[in-house]
Write a protein that holds these residues in place. Structure first.
Motif, mmCIF file in Angstrom:
data_model
loop_
_atom_site.group_PDB
_atom_site.id
_atom_site.type_symbol
_atom_site.label_atom_id
_atom_site.label_comp_id
_atom_site.label_asym_id
_atom_site.label_seq_id
_atom_site.Cartn_x
_atom_site.Cartn_y
_atom_site.Cartn_z
ATOM 1 N N GLY A 22 0.805 -1.214 0.000
ATOM 2 C CA GLY A 22 0.000 0.000 0.000
ATOM 3 C C GLY A 22 0.840 1.268 0.000
ATOM 4 N N LEU A 23 1.782 1.367 -0.926
ATOM 5 C CA LEU A 23 2.706 2.502 -0.973
ATOM 6 C C LEU A 23 2.109 3.664 -1.751
ATOM 7 C CD1 LEU A 23 5.550 3.768 -0.560
ATOM 8 C CD2 LEU A 23 6.222 2.640 -2.702
ATOM 9 N N ASP A 24 2.167 4.852 -1.161
ATOM 10 C CA ASP A 24 1.820 6.106 -1.828
ATOM 11 C C ASP A 24 3.094 6.951 -1.909
ATOM 12 O OD1 ASP A 24 -0.980 5.584 -2.044
ATOM 13 O OD2 ASP A 24 -1.194 6.096 0.072
ATOM 14 N N LEU A 25 3.360 7.496 -3.090
ATOM 15 C CA LEU A 25 4.601 8.239 -3.279
ATOM 16 C C LEU A 25 4.445 9.201 -4.444
ATOM 17 C CD1 LEU A 25 7.677 8.397 -2.474
ATOM 18 C CD2 LEU A 25 8.079 6.750 -4.320
ATOM 19 N N GLU A 26 4.978 10.407 -4.281
ATOM 20 C CA GLU A 26 5.029 11.357 -5.388
ATOM 21 C C GLU A 26 6.396 12.014 -5.403
ATOM 22 O OE1 GLU A 26 2.799 15.361 -7.156
ATOM 23 O OE2 GLU A 26 1.725 13.982 -5.823
ATOM 24 N N VAL A 27 7.040 11.957 -6.556
ATOM 25 C CA VAL A 27 8.376 12.523 -6.726
ATOM 26 C C VAL A 27 8.272 13.721 -7.653
ATOM 27 C CG1 VAL A 27 10.734 12.091 -7.532
ATOM 28 C CG2 VAL A 27 9.432 10.258 -6.410
ATOM 29 N N ALA A 43 5.478 4.044 2.995
ATOM 30 C CA ALA A 43 6.258 5.246 3.290
ATOM 31 C C ALA A 43 5.828 5.785 4.658
ATOM 32 C CB ALA A 43 6.023 6.298 2.215
ATOM 33 N N VAL A 44 6.777 5.825 5.600
ATOM 34 C CA VAL A 44 6.470 6.324 6.939
ATOM 35 C C VAL A 44 6.799 7.802 7.073
ATOM 36 C CG1 VAL A 44 6.697 4.073 8.044
ATOM 37 C CG2 VAL A 44 8.720 5.522 7.794
ATOM 38 N N SER A 45 7.544 8.353 6.120
ATOM 39 C CA SER A 45 7.821 9.784 6.103
ATOM 40 C C SER A 45 8.309 10.154 4.708
ATOM 41 C CB SER A 45 8.883 10.156 7.144
ATOM 42 O OG SER A 45 9.070 11.558 7.196
ATOM 43 N N ALA A 46 7.940 11.346 4.251
ATOM 44 C CA ALA A 46 8.389 11.807 2.935
ATOM 45 C C ALA A 46 8.357 13.322 2.915
ATOM 46 C CB ALA A 46 7.503 11.241 1.824
ATOM 47 N N GLY A 47 9.290 13.913 2.188
ATOM 48 C CA GLY A 47 9.334 15.362 2.059
ATOM 49 C C GLY A 47 10.760 15.836 1.888
ATOM 50 N N ARG A 48 10.948 17.143 2.006
ATOM 51 C CA ARG A 48 12.296 17.685 1.970
ATOM 52 C C ARG A 48 13.087 17.135 3.153
ATOM 53 N NH1 ARG A 48 13.468 21.524 -1.491
ATOM 54 N NH2 ARG A 48 15.291 22.024 -0.248
ATOM 55 N N VAL A 49 14.395 16.999 2.972
ATOM 56 C CA VAL A 49 15.227 16.424 4.027
ATOM 57 C C VAL A 49 15.063 17.202 5.327
ATOM 58 C CG1 VAL A 49 17.592 15.954 4.752
ATOM 59 C CG2 VAL A 49 16.897 15.449 2.409
ATOM 60 N N ASP A 50 15.059 18.533 5.256
ATOM 61 C CA ASP A 50 14.931 19.318 6.477
ATOM 62 C C ASP A 50 13.567 19.127 7.132
ATOM 63 O OD1 ASP A 50 13.566 20.634 4.480
ATOM 64 O OD2 ASP A 50 14.424 22.609 4.877
ATOM 65 N N GLU A 51 12.516 18.892 6.331
ATOM 66 C CA GLU A 51 11.188 18.651 6.893
ATOM 67 C C GLU A 51 11.131 17.311 7.617
ATOM 68 O OE1 GLU A 51 8.678 21.066 3.424
ATOM 69 O OE2 GLU A 51 8.779 18.871 3.415
#
Length: 307
Positions: free
Chosen positions: A26-31, A213-221
């Motif tokens: 059940g992966l959700d991802l947007e690049v 995905a347990v976390s996604a975003g900019r590295v600093d976020e």
């Protein structure tokens, strides 16, 4: 619209003795377009399976995948010339030179020799193009693999563990190359478990655990999200500090001479005040999770049902 879009991706494999193994659940991802995107996760998290689904190498059990706006696998043929990839270790003929290996690939793809000159220069192998690949270091072989993926001048580069097995010098070579490729406007999607290296090259990351995905975003976020979960506190009398903070309502753990305090980032002043009121003064107060490795370990630990 992202360069890579994944919704509800699920991939199951049948076991030989019955039952099923869930590789991606059940992966959700947007690049987004441009820069380096780090795709991180422990072994078995589903990184390589996801990449194989992206490239049409395996068919998902369910879910939706789009690459450069095209549905996969149905529309993959229309965008494949804009995608370069390395899945696992690139294969070359060891006795042939680096250039000869690329010439064979270019001829199969109908590409001009100018493309070979361009990519050899781009990956820093122009001076070694006449040497047999068998004499290349691991770092050079990996850069040659990236050169092969760049022959089509792709808008999207998908790399599965490009620094895996390399010595420190080879890792630096690949790191510098990925960083420069990301600055060119193309999108570099790279899976890796070398977290410190990814932190040095990636603009954005996604962290996988157990196929999600347990976390996604900019590295600093991502780092900020983990830092908000607590502080490390050092004082001369940790036992007294633990009691003072517990009396102030904080959850505290003692780890040697350090205290781990569960609190959001805005509670730093309250921690300082609670200690000062007992005559305890800080020698260190820092947020937990100051690097990507700490974030990775904390996030994947939370997802592990074993605790």
């Amino acid at each position: 619209m992202g360069v890579i879009e994944v919704e509800g991706l699920r991939k199951e494999y049948r076991r030989l003795r019955g039952g099923r193994t869930i590789a991606v659940g059940g992966l959700d991802l947007e690049v987004p377009e441009g820069g380096v995107f780090g795709f991180l996760g422990p072994n078995g998290a589903g990184k390589t399976t996801t990449i194989r689904c992206l490239l049409g190498l395996v068919r998902p059990t369910s879910g939706r995948v789009r690459l450069l706006g095209a549905p996969v696998p149905a529309g993959l043929a229309g965008v494949c010339d804009r995608v370069g990839s390395i899945v696992e270790q690139p294969a070359f003929v060891p006795r042939f030179s680096g250039r000869r290996n690329l010439e064979i690939l270019a001829r199969l793809r109908g590409l001009p020799s100018a493309a070979i000159d361009r990519v050899l220069e781009r990956v820093g192998l122009a001076d070694r193009q006449g040497d047999p690949v068998g004499a290349y270091s691991l770092g050079m072989k990996q850069r040659l693999g990236i050169a092969a993926a760049l022959l089509k001048d792709p808008a999207l580069l998908v790399l599965d563990e490009p620094a895996n097995g390399l010595d420190p010098a080879g890792i630096v070579e690949v790191r510098d190359l990925l960083r420069s490729l990301g600055r060119e406007g193309r999108t570099v999607f790279v899976s890796s478990h070398l977290l410190s290296e990814v932190q040095q090259v990636a603009d954005r990351v996604a962290i996988l655990a157990r196929g999600r995905a347990v976390s996604a975003g900019r590295v600093d976020e991502v780092l900020a999200g983990v830092r908000g979960r607590g502080f490390v506190v050092r004082v001369d009398d940790p036992a007294a500090a633990r009691a003072a903070l517990a009396d102030a309502g904080f959850a505290v753990e003692l780890d040697g001479r350090e205290l781990r305090v569960e609190a959001s980032t805005e509670h730093g002043a309250a921690i300082t005040r609670a200690l000062a009121e007992r005559g305890l003064y800080l020698s260190e107060l820092r947020p937990v999770g100051g690097d990507l490795e700490a974030a990775f370990l904390e996030l994947t630990r939370e997802e592990d049902p074993r605790g």
